[in-house]
Design a protein around this motif. Structure first.
Motif, short mmCIF file in Angstrom:
data_model
loop_
_atom_site.label_atom_id
_atom_site.label_comp_id
_atom_site.label_asym_id
_atom_site.label_seq_id
_atom_site.Cartn_x
_atom_site.Cartn_y
_atom_site.Cartn_z
N THR A 153 58.29 71.29 -30.12
CA THR A 153 57.11 70.93 -29.33
C THR A 153 57.19 71.49 -27.91
O THR A 153 58.28 71.70 -27.37
N PRO A 154 56.04 71.72 -27.30
CA PRO A 154 56.04 72.32 -25.95
C PRO A 154 56.49 71.35 -24.87
O PRO A 154 56.42 70.12 -25.04
N VAL A 155 56.98 71.91 -23.80
CA VAL A 155 57.28 71.14 -22.58
C VAL A 155 56.16 71.45 -21.59
O VAL A 155 55.94 72.60 -21.22
N LEU A 156 55.43 70.42 -21.17
CA LEU A 156 54.26 70.59 -20.33
C LEU A 156 54.54 70.14 -18.90
O LEU A 156 55.40 69.30 -18.66
N THR A 157 53.80 70.72 -17.97
CA THR A 157 53.91 70.32 -16.57
C THR A 157 52.53 70.02 -16.01
O THR A 157 51.51 70.41 -16.59
N SER A 158 52.49 69.31 -14.88
CA SER A 158 51.23 68.96 -14.23
C SER A 158 51.42 68.99 -12.72
O SER A 158 52.24 68.25 -12.18
N ARG A 159 50.65 69.84 -12.04
CA ARG A 159 50.72 69.89 -10.59
C ARG A 159 50.32 68.55 -9.99
O ARG A 159 50.88 68.11 -8.98
N THR A 160 49.34 67.90 -10.61
CA THR A 160 48.88 66.60 -10.12
C THR A 160 49.99 65.56 -10.21
O THR A 160 50.24 64.80 -9.26
N THR A 176 54.27 62.25 -7.52
CA THR A 176 55.62 61.70 -7.51
C THR A 176 56.59 62.40 -6.56
O THR A 176 57.66 61.88 -6.28
N GLY A 177 56.21 63.58 -6.09
CA GLY A 177 57.12 64.35 -5.25
C GLY A 177 58.28 64.92 -6.02
O GLY A 177 59.34 65.24 -5.47
N ALA A 178 58.10 65.06 -7.34
CA ALA A 178 59.17 65.54 -8.20
C ALA A 178 58.66 66.68 -9.08
O ALA A 178 57.46 66.94 -9.16
N ALA A 179 59.58 67.35 -9.75
CA ALA A 179 59.23 68.36 -10.76
C ALA A 179 59.37 67.69 -12.12
O ALA A 179 60.48 67.42 -12.57
N LEU A 180 58.24 67.39 -12.75
CA LEU A 180 58.23 66.65 -14.01
C LEU A 180 58.04 67.58 -15.20
O LEU A 180 57.19 68.47 -15.17
N PHE A 181 58.83 67.34 -16.24
CA PHE A 181 58.76 68.14 -17.46
C PHE A 181 58.51 67.18 -18.63
O PHE A 181 59.38 66.38 -18.98
N PHE A 182 57.31 67.27 -19.23
CA PHE A 182 56.91 66.36 -20.29
C PHE A 182 57.15 66.99 -21.67
O PHE A 182 56.53 68.01 -21.98
N LYS A 183 58.03 66.40 -22.46
CA LYS A 183 58.26 66.88 -23.83
C LYS A 183 57.20 66.25 -24.72
O LYS A 183 57.16 65.03 -24.92
N ALA A 184 56.31 67.07 -25.27
CA ALA A 184 55.08 66.59 -25.90
C ALA A 184 55.25 66.32 -27.39
O ALA A 184 54.74 67.06 -28.25
N HIS A 244 54.24 55.34 -11.90
CA HIS A 244 53.98 54.11 -11.15
C HIS A 244 55.15 53.66 -10.28
O HIS A 244 55.17 52.54 -9.79
N GLY A 245 56.12 54.54 -10.09
CA GLY A 245 57.18 54.28 -9.13
C GLY A 245 58.25 53.29 -9.54
O GLY A 245 58.99 52.79 -8.69
N ALA A 246 58.36 53.00 -10.85
CA ALA A 246 59.42 52.09 -11.30
C ALA A 246 60.79 52.74 -11.22
O ALA A 246 61.82 52.05 -11.25
N ILE A 247 60.79 54.08 -11.11
CA ILE A 247 62.04 54.84 -11.01
C ILE A 247 61.92 55.79 -9.83
O ILE A 247 60.92 56.51 -9.70
N ALA A 248 62.91 55.82 -8.97
CA ALA A 248 62.90 56.73 -7.83
C ALA A 248 63.16 58.15 -8.32
O ALA A 248 64.20 58.42 -8.92
N CYS A 249 62.21 59.05 -8.08
CA CYS A 249 62.41 60.41 -8.60
C CYS A 249 62.00 61.50 -7.61
O CYS A 249 62.01 62.68 -7.96
N SER A 250 61.65 61.15 -6.40
CA SER A 250 61.22 62.14 -5.42
C SER A 250 62.31 63.20 -5.21
O SER A 250 63.48 62.89 -5.05
N GLY A 251 61.89 64.47 -5.26
CA GLY A 251 62.80 65.57 -5.03
C GLY A 251 63.66 65.93 -6.24
O GLY A 251 64.50 66.83 -6.14
N LYS A 252 63.43 65.29 -7.38
CA LYS A 252 64.28 65.51 -8.55
C LYS A 252 63.57 66.31 -9.63
O LYS A 252 62.35 66.36 -9.68
N ARG A 253 64.38 66.91 -10.49
CA ARG A 253 63.88 67.53 -11.71
C ARG A 253 63.98 66.48 -12.81
O ARG A 253 65.08 66.00 -13.13
N VAL A 254 62.84 66.12 -13.38
CA VAL A 254 62.78 64.95 -14.26
C VAL A 254 62.25 65.34 -15.64
O VAL A 254 61.14 65.86 -15.77
N GLY A 255 63.05 65.05 -16.66
CA GLY A 255 62.61 65.22 -18.04
C GLY A 255 62.02 63.91 -18.54
O GLY A 255 62.61 62.84 -18.35
#
Length: 330
Positions: free
Chosen positions: A33-40, A45-53, A299-310
């Motif tokens: 499955t693709p890994v998706l990203t969203s600028r929004t 979140t101030g993070a680089a998010l990688f969504f495994k779809a 929704h901020g339940a996990i601190a992730c600013s500045g992180k690469r997040v899977g």
């Protein structure tokens, strides 16, 4: 042949090697499955998010990985006698589909209140369905009896080493594609996806923080991690129907207690808002359970600013009528 979870001292706990073996078994059958990203989402979140779809996986959820691997690992006699499973929906569909592809008969024990779209899909994939009342009957007892009567192999939705290993291939693919990450966030119900993901993350991105996410109404995993032993709770009520379990599995907890850093919860309202985000911003339908990990991050339940997040999006099996009603607040 019936394969219930053995006593704690006899548990066979899978390793990353088992995840790699599972990847070989499901290669060319399960979708990568693709890994998706969203600028929004990144800006929010101030993070680089990688969504495994995984909503784009076969049968609409990550569950296909573990179900196919577990059936493929069976011996010839077990395959001949068929398989039995219990599930609220996604494992049911996945097992039915995976069994059909491998020419194995499947019986699935499902709650009477399971979403109709999941019941229909399970039937459509060729499985025989046996219904039960999730609030008054024991699905494990029913499944074990059926397995004994049929001489079939019992493949539970999460408390099984081959299921765990198969689920771990999703995080394996994610990290292979995007490289090492700082944080991995995973939905948590019975623990198959989180346990398998933890095996992959500890091998491929060993310094990353691993966090599981449960519905607020069913935080048995959170309580278990805090107490250091499996905690059982009454059947929870939440729109996250795929995570409505009373406790995590024994095989799963044996991995979680040594690899997972934290478990947090999110509300149903936060799940709905996250469903809306994916539909509006990323043009994707994600079911409530599938939104657990993303909801915690957004929704901020996990601190992730500045992180690469899977982030694992675990599934997308929800009928459009229910999906629309939830977004409309009905």
């Amino acid at each position: 042949m019936i394969n219930p979870a053995p006593a704690s001292a006899l548990l066979h706990i899978p390793t990353f090697h088992d995840v790699q073996t599972a990847r070989e078994r499901i290669s060319g059958v399960a979708h990568r499955t693709p890994v998706l990203t969203s600028r929004t989402a990144n800006a929010r979140t101030g993070a680089a998010l990688f969504f495994k779809a995984e909503p784009l996986q076969r049968a609409g959820a990550f569950k296909f990985r573990g179900a196919y691997n577990a059936i493929a690992a069976l011996d010839t006699l077990s395959r001949k006698n068929g398989v039995v499973a219990f599930s609220s929906g996604n494992h049911a569909q996945a097992l039915a589909y995976a069994a059909g592809l491998q020419g194995v008969a499947a019986t699935v024990v499902m709650p009477r209140d399971a979403p109709e779209i999941k019941v229909s899909a399970t039937r459509g994939y060729g499985a025989r369905i046996v219904f039960y009342d999730r609030y008054t009957e024991d699905r494990v007892e029913i499944s074990e009896r059926l397995a004994r009567e049929q001489g079939a192999a019992l493949i539970p939705p999460y408390d099984h080493p081959d299921v765990i290993a198969g689920q771990g291939t999703a995080a394996l693919e994610l990290i292979e594609e995007v490289g090492e990450i700082d944080l991995l966030v995973v939905p948590l119900g019975g623990g198959g996806l989180l346990a398998g993901s933890a095996l992959s993350a500890r091998a491929l991105s060993p310094t990353c923080t691993i966090v599981g996410v449960e519905p607020e109404a069913g935080n048995d995993g959170q309580q278990s991690l805090q107490k250091g032993e499996v905690v059982k709770i009454p059947v929870p009520k939440s729109i996250a129907d795929g995570a409505l379990v009373t406790h995590v599995g024994d095989h799963n907890f044996a991995i979680l207690k040594n690899t997972v850093d934290d478990i947090v919860t999110v509300t149903d309202a936060q799940l709905v808002e996250t469903m809306r985000f994916f539909a509006e911003r990323m043009k994707m339908i994600v079911e409530p359970t599938g939104c657990l990990a993303a909801a915690a991050v957004l929704h901020g339940a996990i601190a992730c600013s500045g992180k690469r997040v899977g982030i694992l999006l675990s599934g997308g099996n929800i009928d459009l009528k229910t999906f629309s009603a939830l977004l409309d607040g009905r």
